[in-house]
Design a protein around this motif. Structure first.
Motif, PDB file in Angstrom:
ATOM      1  N   ILE A   1       8.549  -6.297  -0.723  1.00  0.00           N
ATOM      2  CA  ILE A   1       7.879  -5.175  -0.055  1.00  0.00           C
ATOM      3  C   ILE A   1       8.910  -4.091   0.237  1.00  0.00           C
ATOM      4  CG2 ILE A   1       6.670  -4.422   2.029  1.00  0.00           C
ATOM      5  CD1 ILE A   1       5.373  -7.151   2.187  1.00  0.00           C
ATOM      6  N   GLU A   2       8.655  -2.897  -0.321  1.00  0.00           N
ATOM      7  CA  GLU A   2       9.552  -1.768  -0.067  1.00  0.00           C
ATOM      8  C   GLU A   2       9.372  -1.285   1.365  1.00  0.00           C
ATOM      9  OE1 GLU A   2       9.221   1.289  -2.990  1.00  0.00           O
ATOM     10  OE2 GLU A   2       9.100  -0.139  -4.664  1.00  0.00           O
ATOM     11  N   LYS A   3      10.441  -0.746   1.905  1.00  0.00           N
ATOM     12  CA  LYS A   3      10.442  -0.355   3.307  1.00  0.00           C
ATOM     13  C   LYS A   3       9.345   0.665   3.601  1.00  0.00           C
ATOM     14  CE  LYS A   3      13.550   1.125   7.012  1.00  0.00           C
ATOM     15  NZ  LYS A   3      14.924   1.563   7.354  1.00  0.00           N
ATOM     16  N   GLY A   4       8.640   0.437   4.683  1.00  0.00           N
ATOM     17  CA  GLY A   4       7.581   1.351   5.105  1.00  0.00           C
ATOM     18  C   GLY A   4       7.473   1.303   6.620  1.00  0.00           C
ATOM     19  N   PRO A   5       6.426   1.876   7.183  1.00  0.00           N
ATOM     20  CA  PRO A   5       5.331   2.614   6.518  1.00  0.00           C
ATOM     21  C   PRO A   5       5.728   4.051   6.174  1.00  0.00           C
ATOM     22  CG  PRO A   5       4.962   2.496   8.901  1.00  0.00           C
ATOM     23  CD  PRO A   5       6.214   1.700   8.627  1.00  0.00           C
ATOM     24  N   PRO A   6       4.975   4.677   5.233  1.00  0.00           N
ATOM     25  CA  PRO A   6       3.874   4.083   4.471  1.00  0.00           C
ATOM     26  C   PRO A   6       4.386   3.108   3.419  1.00  0.00           C
ATOM     27  CG  PRO A   6       4.324   6.286   3.691  1.00  0.00           C
ATOM     28  CD  PRO A   6       5.196   6.091   4.895  1.00  0.00           C
ATOM     29  N   PHE A   7       3.458   2.292   2.926  1.00  0.00           N
ATOM     30  CA  PHE A   7       3.809   1.256   1.954  1.00  0.00           C
ATOM     31  C   PHE A   7       3.216   1.580   0.583  1.00  0.00           C
ATOM     32  CE2 PHE A   7       3.624  -0.712   6.157  1.00  0.00           C
ATOM     33  CZ  PHE A   7       4.845  -1.372   6.215  1.00  0.00           C
ATOM     34  N   VAL A   8       3.754   0.955  -0.436  1.00  0.00           N
ATOM     35  CA  VAL A   8       3.217   1.110  -1.786  1.00  0.00           C
ATOM     36  C   VAL A   8       1.836   0.475  -1.867  1.00  0.00           C
ATOM     37  CG1 VAL A   8       3.536   0.454  -4.207  1.00  0.00           C
ATOM     38  CG2 VAL A   8       5.508   1.174  -2.841  1.00  0.00           C
ATOM     39  N   GLN A   9       1.656  -0.665  -1.206  1.00  0.00           N
ATOM     40  CA  GLN A   9       0.388  -1.395  -1.257  1.00  0.00           C
ATOM     41  C   GLN A   9      -0.617  -0.788  -0.278  1.00  0.00           C
ATOM     42  OE1 GLN A   9       3.398  -2.701  -0.669  1.00  0.00           O
ATOM     43  NE2 GLN A   9       3.785  -4.482  -2.003  1.00  0.00           N
ATOM     44  N   PRO A  10      -1.764  -0.343  -0.753  1.00  0.00           N
ATOM     45  CA  PRO A  10      -2.783   0.249   0.131  1.00  0.00           C
ATOM     46  C   PRO A  10      -3.240  -0.698   1.247  1.00  0.00           C
ATOM     47  CG  PRO A  10      -3.310   0.711  -2.158  1.00  0.00           C
ATOM     48  CD  PRO A  10      -2.170  -0.273  -2.165  1.00  0.00           C
ATOM     49  N   LEU A  11      -3.328  -1.998   0.960  1.00  0.00           N
ATOM     50  CA  LEU A  11      -3.792  -2.946   1.967  1.00  0.00           C
ATOM     51  C   LEU A  11      -2.839  -2.986   3.163  1.00  0.00           C
ATOM     52  CD1 LEU A  11      -5.894  -5.063   2.790  1.00  0.00           C
ATOM     53  CD2 LEU A  11      -4.540  -6.775   1.544  1.00  0.00           C
ATOM     54  N   LEU A  12      -1.539  -2.871   2.899  1.00  0.00           N
ATOM     55  CA  LEU A  12      -0.567  -2.848   3.996  1.00  0.00           C
ATOM     56  C   LEU A  12      -0.728  -1.588   4.834  1.00  0.00           C
ATOM     57  CD1 LEU A  12       2.709  -4.242   2.338  1.00  0.00           C
ATOM     58  CD2 LEU A  12       1.009  -5.458   3.717  1.00  0.00           C
ATOM     59  N   ASN A  13      -1.023  -0.468   4.176  1.00  0.00           N
ATOM     60  CA  ASN A  13      -1.265   0.760   4.931  1.00  0.00           C
ATOM     61  C   ASN A  13      -2.513   0.622   5.793  1.00  0.00           C
ATOM     62  OD1 ASN A  13       0.962   2.286   3.987  1.00  0.00           O
ATOM     63  ND2 ASN A  13      -0.115   2.713   2.072  1.00  0.00           N
ATOM     64  N   PHE A  14      -3.529  -0.038   5.271  1.00  0.00           N
ATOM     65  CA  PHE A  14      -4.744  -0.263   6.057  1.00  0.00           C
ATOM     66  C   PHE A  14      -4.420  -1.073   7.318  1.00  0.00           C
ATOM     67  CE2 PHE A  14      -8.079  -3.271   7.256  1.00  0.00           C
ATOM     68  CZ  PHE A  14      -9.075  -2.384   7.658  1.00  0.00           C
ATOM     69  N   ILE A  15      -3.659  -2.158   7.153  1.00  0.00           N
ATOM     70  CA  ILE A  15      -3.320  -3.001   8.303  1.00  0.00           C
ATOM     71  C   ILE A  15      -2.493  -2.220   9.318  1.00  0.00           C
ATOM     72  CG2 ILE A  15      -2.049  -5.057   9.046  1.00  0.00           C
ATOM     73  CD1 ILE A  15      -4.685  -5.720   7.680  1.00  0.00           C
ATOM     74  N   TRP A  16      -1.588  -1.403   8.827  1.00  0.00           N
ATOM     75  CA  TRP A  16      -0.768  -0.569   9.716  1.00  0.00           C
ATOM     76  C   TRP A  16      -1.654   0.376  10.534  1.00  0.00           C
ATOM     77  CZ3 TRP A  16       1.319   4.693   8.152  1.00  0.00           C
ATOM     78  CH2 TRP A  16       2.119   5.237   9.168  1.00  0.00           C
ATOM     79  N   PHE A  17      -2.568   1.059   9.840  1.00  0.00           N
ATOM     80  CA  PHE A  17      -3.492   1.967  10.544  1.00  0.00           C
ATOM     81  C   PHE A  17      -4.421   1.199  11.486  1.00  0.00           C
ATOM     82  CE2 PHE A  17      -2.877   4.986   6.824  1.00  0.00           C
ATOM     83  CZ  PHE A  17      -2.188   5.932   7.562  1.00  0.00           C
ATOM     84  N   LEU A  18      -4.848   0.007  11.071  1.00  0.00           N
ATOM     85  CA  LEU A  18      -5.754  -0.789  11.902  1.00  0.00           C
ATOM     86  C   LEU A  18      -5.091  -1.154  13.233  1.00  0.00           C
ATOM     87  CD1 LEU A  18      -8.378  -2.416  12.338  1.00  0.00           C
ATOM     88  CD2 LEU A  18      -7.252  -4.344  11.172  1.00  0.00           C
ATOM     89  N   LEU A  19      -3.837  -1.558  13.181  1.00  0.00           N
ATOM     90  CA  LEU A  19      -3.122  -1.918  14.413  1.00  0.00           C
ATOM     91  C   LEU A  19      -3.000  -0.713  15.343  1.00  0.00           C
ATOM     92  CD1 LEU A  19      -0.369  -4.220  12.876  1.00  0.00           C
ATOM     93  CD2 LEU A  19      -2.225  -4.939  14.402  1.00  0.00           C
ATOM     94  N   LEU A  20      -2.787   0.466  14.776  1.00  0.00           N
ATOM     95  CA  LEU A  20      -2.749   1.680  15.588  1.00  0.00           C
ATOM     96  C   LEU A  20      -4.124   1.974  16.173  1.00  0.00           C
ATOM     97  CD1 LEU A  20      -0.559   4.006  13.297  1.00  0.00           C
ATOM     98  CD2 LEU A  20       0.153   2.823  15.385  1.00  0.00           C
TER      99      LEU A  20
END
Length: 323
Positions: free
Chosen positions: A221-240
């Protein structure tokens, strides 16, 4: 002589008596007289219990179990381990870290495939929450999770981590699980499932910790956010969004990321529950799921919980299974 001094001397005498008995029993085991030694342990157990010598009974059974484990006498060791639990139950011993650690040590020595191990852990978890039918003490779950992780039993380890408060440990286990058993294309799914399940258990802190630790430590996993994988971005936004509690943000987020959420049919079930818990979404008026989905509150969240959980169970008409 003061009462305190009298009690101290009595305790010392009892300790000396236990040590002498243990010496004789150890000699029998070392000679290979396993059956006779096992029966003697049981006889002494019931004698101590009848005399209300609970501490002595527990110590003797615990040390005896470890002794039998060291000689690979699994059945005798498992039997004495169950007697340790019987002492705890009947003496109404308070939960303390050292006791939980001793139970986890017995668990770690048991044959991984033995039915006795399943019975032991179930009974130990029940004792750790006062026999109320709750999920089990978080510390005991954490200790069990670490043992199972060492055994590379990742799925069972994950279950116990979910009921602990150790988000960091869970993340490190998931990194190893993903690297050794998963496909590179699934690195985001390992942590997404864990975060969603932690949120379904109303454990926001562990959900955040498992996400940040996993995404930081996973080599793919490349350093983020944002991330290359859309699902990881979704989880990041969900936690916020969970911190903000705004339903409109949650709704738009789920709509925008539907292509990613369709990768696992369970994601939207988890999100239904999360919507109810954190955003005030009313429960779906639909029949309970059967089969593999099962019942969320019975299978993962336990049965017979406190009144608040019972009310939530009644309100939730969309049960799902987190395994």
């Amino acid at each position: 002589m003061s009462e305190q001094e009298s009690l101290r001397l009595s305790s010392a005498r009892n300790r000396g008596g236990v040590q002498r008995v243990e010496g004789k029993l150890r000699a029998s085991v070392e000679k290979g007289d396993y059956y006779e030694a096992h029966q003697m342990y049981r006889t002494l157990f019931f004698r101590y219990m009848s005399q209300a010598k609970h501490a002595e009974a527990r110590e003797l059974m615990y040390n005896g179990a470890l002794l039998f484990f060291s000689y690979n006498q699994q059945n005798s060791a498992a039997d004495l381990s169950m007697l340790v639990l019987e002492v705890l139950e009947k003496s109404e011993t308070k939960v303390e870290d050292d006791i939980l650690e001793s139970l986890a040590k017995l668990f770690s020595r048991m044959d991984q495939n033995s039915p006795e191990r399943v019975a032991f852990v179930s009974r130990a978890l029940k004792w750790s929450t006062g026999g109320s039918g709750k999920l089990g003490h978080p510390k005991l779950h954490q200790l069990l999770a670490v043992t199972l992780w060492k055994e590379q039993n990742y799925s069972e380890s994950r279950y116990h981590f979910l009921h602990s408060s150790d988000g960091e440990g869970c993340a490190q286990m998931l990194v190893e699980y993903s690297a050794s058993r998963g496909f590179r294309s699934e690195v985001d799914m390992f942590v997404a499932q864990a975060v969603l399940q932690f949120l379904c258990l109303k454990n926001k802190n562990s959900a955040s910790v498992v996400f940040s630790t996993y995404t930081e430590k996973h080599p793919s996993i490349e350093k983020g956010p944002p991330f290359v994988q859309p699902l990881l971005n979704f989880i990041w936004f969900l936690l916020l969004a969970v911190d903000g509690g705004k339903l409109t943000v949650f709704t738009v987020l789920c709509e925008q990321y539907q292509p990613s959420l369709k990768r696992d049919p369970m994601y939207n079930e988890y999100l239904d529950r999360i919507g109810q818990l954190f955003f005030g979404v009313p429960p779906k008026q639909s029949p309970s799921y059967g089969g593999l989905l099962g019942n969320l509150l019975n299978s993962l969240m336990g049965s017979g919980e406190d009144d608040d959980a019972a009310e939530e169970a009644q309100e939730d008409s969309s049960p799902i299974e987190l395994d």
